[in-house]
Design a protein around this motif. Structure first.
Motif, PDB file in Angstrom:
ATOM      1  N   ILE A   4     -20.857  69.959  90.800  1.00 21.39           N
ATOM      2  CA  ILE A   4     -22.237  69.934  90.318  1.00 21.39           C
ATOM      3  C   ILE A   4     -22.412  68.550  89.682  1.00 21.39           C
ATOM      4  CG2 ILE A   4     -21.434  71.042  88.167  1.00 21.39           C
ATOM      5  CD1 ILE A   4     -24.148  72.338  87.906  1.00 21.39           C
ATOM      6  N   PRO A   5     -23.593  67.914  89.810  1.00 19.26           N
ATOM      7  CA  PRO A   5     -23.736  66.600  89.178  1.00 19.26           C
ATOM      8  C   PRO A   5     -23.486  66.742  87.667  1.00 19.26           C
ATOM      9  CG  PRO A   5     -25.663  67.112  90.530  1.00 19.26           C
ATOM     10  CD  PRO A   5     -24.822  68.352  90.494  1.00 19.26           C
ATOM     11  N   PHE A   6     -22.715  65.879  87.085  1.00 17.32           N
ATOM     12  CA  PHE A   6     -22.412  65.871  85.640  1.00 17.32           C
ATOM     13  C   PHE A   6     -21.698  67.143  85.185  1.00 17.32           C
ATOM     14  CE2 PHE A   6     -26.534  63.878  86.518  1.00 17.32           C
ATOM     15  CZ  PHE A   6     -26.162  62.547  86.370  1.00 17.32           C
ATOM     16  N   GLY A   7     -20.831  67.660  86.020  1.00 18.84           N
ATOM     17  CA  GLY A   7     -20.120  68.859  85.580  1.00 18.84           C
ATOM     18  C   GLY A   7     -18.986  69.217  86.508  1.00 18.84           C
ATOM     19  N   TYR A   8     -18.555  70.443  86.420  1.00 21.34           N
ATOM     20  CA  TYR A   8     -17.448  70.882  87.261  1.00 21.34           C
ATOM     21  C   TYR A   8     -17.539  72.374  87.531  1.00 21.34           C
ATOM     22  CZ  TYR A   8     -14.937  72.974  83.284  1.00 21.34           C
ATOM     23  OH  TYR A   8     -14.573  73.772  82.232  1.00 21.34           O
ATOM     24  N   PHE A  38     -18.261  59.416  79.116  1.00 16.77           N
ATOM     25  CA  PHE A  38     -17.796  58.471  80.116  1.00 16.77           C
ATOM     26  C   PHE A  38     -17.509  59.201  81.431  1.00 16.77           C
ATOM     27  CE2 PHE A  38     -14.263  56.631  82.430  1.00 16.77           C
ATOM     28  CZ  PHE A  38     -14.755  55.360  82.688  1.00 16.77           C
ATOM     29  N   PHE A  39     -16.793  60.307  81.317  1.00 18.17           N
ATOM     30  CA  PHE A  39     -16.310  61.030  82.482  1.00 18.17           C
ATOM     31  C   PHE A  39     -17.450  61.560  83.354  1.00 18.17           C
ATOM     32  CE2 PHE A  39     -14.017  64.386  84.727  1.00 18.17           C
ATOM     33  CZ  PHE A  39     -12.843  63.720  85.027  1.00 18.17           C
ATOM     34  N   TYR A  40     -18.463  62.118  82.708  1.00 13.94           N
ATOM     35  CA  TYR A  40     -19.530  62.749  83.494  1.00 13.94           C
ATOM     36  C   TYR A  40     -20.696  61.807  83.802  1.00 13.94           C
ATOM     37  CZ  TYR A  40     -16.946  67.029  82.610  1.00 13.94           C
ATOM     38  OH  TYR A  40     -15.956  67.971  82.558  1.00 13.94           O
ATOM     39  N   GLU A  41     -20.811  60.701  83.058  1.00 14.16           N
ATOM     40  CA  GLU A  41     -21.983  59.818  83.250  1.00 14.16           C
ATOM     41  C   GLU A  41     -21.650  58.551  84.041  1.00 14.16           C
ATOM     42  OE1 GLU A  41     -25.115  60.501  82.034  1.00 14.16           O
ATOM     43  OE2 GLU A  41     -24.573  62.351  80.966  1.00 14.16           O
TER      44      GLU A  41
END
Ligand SMILES: Cc1cc2nc3c(=O)[nH]c(=O)nc-3n(C[C@H](O)[C@H](O)[C@H](O)COP(=O)(O)OP(=O)(O)OC[C@H]3O[C@@H](n4cnc5c(N)ncnc54)[C@H](O)[C@@H]3O)c2cc1C
Length: 379
Positions: free
Chosen positions: A194-198, A329-332
């Motif tokens: 999923i965008p910006f997630g998992y 940082f990780f999701y953006e």
């Protein structure tokens, strides 16, 4: 008896853990829970080993499965597997798991008032008056362990919500025996499902817990991404699936965790891990810290409040702050993150496994380390 040293609101892992440790120290404690126990709780039910280390009793009776390996996927190209001697993640169902901790607290002498919804809190000079849907009781201290919505925090004077809550959707999925066999040996996380997630697939005893979480609060069709994920992992032969949606607070409050004898723990405080949204272990840990602070202060209010803040600031708060930065940082920053994962993905997965195991926490100099790694990649 309707006066207690401590009233704990909520019987989830933070409340039950706090009550257990309070009673162990001879402090009279009541748990006020709105539901009838054992109650279902929307959750993936993946319990990391560091949380198991903080429980002073065996949870064998409620273990659905144990996984010594964890698989992390990034799209179809990158796959990292980590393995440890002890189970990195233990699969549990929250009704029986939470109830086990409550039962252990009960054995220590805790009074349980279930089917009692807290309605109001009123401060008097030497006590706090708590009115529930069933009765009125009084206590010297209150521990708010009432989860992501935390009505107790609102009643106790936290006017604005400074936590950051993310939406998550979880399905309990029953599949055919053959299909189950194909999935039962792997606990997997899929970044960017999923965008910006998992998304995740957690095999339980007889079914799968499949879910999806977004690290952003934008309007997002979680259901659509869940359906895509089911296809992505090749999940067929579904017999039934029940959908449960809720929120996870992944950034701690910025306006304090204690006020006039009311202590916030677990989701009420915003203590879920900002990167993984894993909240059970920090719920247990923060409940234990609140109990220890009250016990060590010998029920002296200002001393207990001071001690709780000191204990939180020792490890948990710095860890969450670093986690918040890393999650952003990780999701953006996907492009640079993916470059880094291509080169250092296995190392990153090993570090996350160490954090799950409780063998290390997020490095406090993470910004510096990441900047260095990015420079090495770019120049
Ligand atoms: C979809 C989803 C998947 C998740 N997956 C995982 C996972 O796999 N692993 C993990 O570690 N974490 C996971 N989490 C996070 C985890 O569920 C929470 O962090 C954890 O439950 C927090 O525990 P707690 O004790 O603070 O609160 P809760 O477990 O929420 O307990 C709060 C209790 O308070 C009671 N209560 C509420 N209001 C009142 C009231 N007014 N009066 C009396 N009682 C009240 C509730 O009934 C409840 O029993 C997930 C969350 C979601 C939403």
């Amino acid at each position: 008896m309707n006066h207690f040293d401590v009233a704990v609101i909520g019987s989830g892992p933070s409340g039950a853990s706090a009550a257990f440790h309070l009673a162990k120290n001879g402090i009279s404690t009541v748990i006020i829970e709105k539901e009838t126990l054992p109650r279902y709780k929307t959750c993936g039910g993946g319990f990391v080993y560091r949380g198991r280390k903080d429980l002073p009793f065996s949870i064998d009776s409620v273990v659905e499965r144990e996984f010594n390996t964890v698989d992390v996927y990034l799209g179809k190209k990158l796959h990292f597997k980590t393995e440890r001697k002890d189970p990195i993640i233990t699969m549990i169902m929250r009704d029986s798991f939470d109830n086990l901790i409550v039962e252990k607290a009960k054995e220590m002498g805790v009074t349980i008032l279930q089917g009692n919804k807290l309605k109001s809190i009123e401060h008097q000079s030497d006590k706090i008056i708590l009115t529930t849907s069933q009765q009125t009781i009084t206590a010297k201290f209150v521990i708010a362990a009432d989860g992501a919505l935390s009505p107790t925090a609102k009643m106790a004077g936290w006017k604005t919500d400074t936590r950051f809550l993310i939406p998550a959707l979880e399905y309990e999925v029953k599949v055919s025996d053959e299909e189950f066999k194909r999935h039962v040996d792997e606990v997997r996380f899929d970044m960017d499902a999923i965008p910006f997630g998992y998304a995740w697939n957690f095999p339980k005893k007889n079914h799968l817990s499949v879910g999806i979480a977004s690290a952003r609060r934008t309007k997002i069709n979680l259901k659509k991404y869940y359906q895509e994920y089911v296809q992505h992992i090749g999940l067929k032969d579904i017999i039934s699936e029940t959908q449960h949606g809720f929120q996870i607070p992944v950034a701690a409050r910025t306006d304090g965790f204690v006020k006039n004898g009311v202590f916030l723990t677990g989701d009420a405080a915003g203590f879920a891990d900002p990167v993984t949204a894993e909240g059970i272990s920090n719920a247990i840990y923060s409940g234990m810290l609140a109990a220890r602070a009250i016990a060590e202060a010998d029920l002296n209010m200002s001393e207990a409040e001071k001690l709780y803040m000191e204990k939180l600031n020792e490890k948990l708060i710095p860890e969450l702050k670093t986690g918040e930065w890393l999650a952003k940082f990780f999701y953006e920053q996907k492009t640079i993150r993916n470059l880094l994962l291509k080169k250092y993905g296995q190392r990153f997965s090993e570090a996350m496994a160490d954090i799950f195991m409780g063998d290390r926490s997020y490095p406090t100099d993470i910004k510096k380390r990441m900047t260095q790694k990015i420079k090495e990649l770019v120049f």
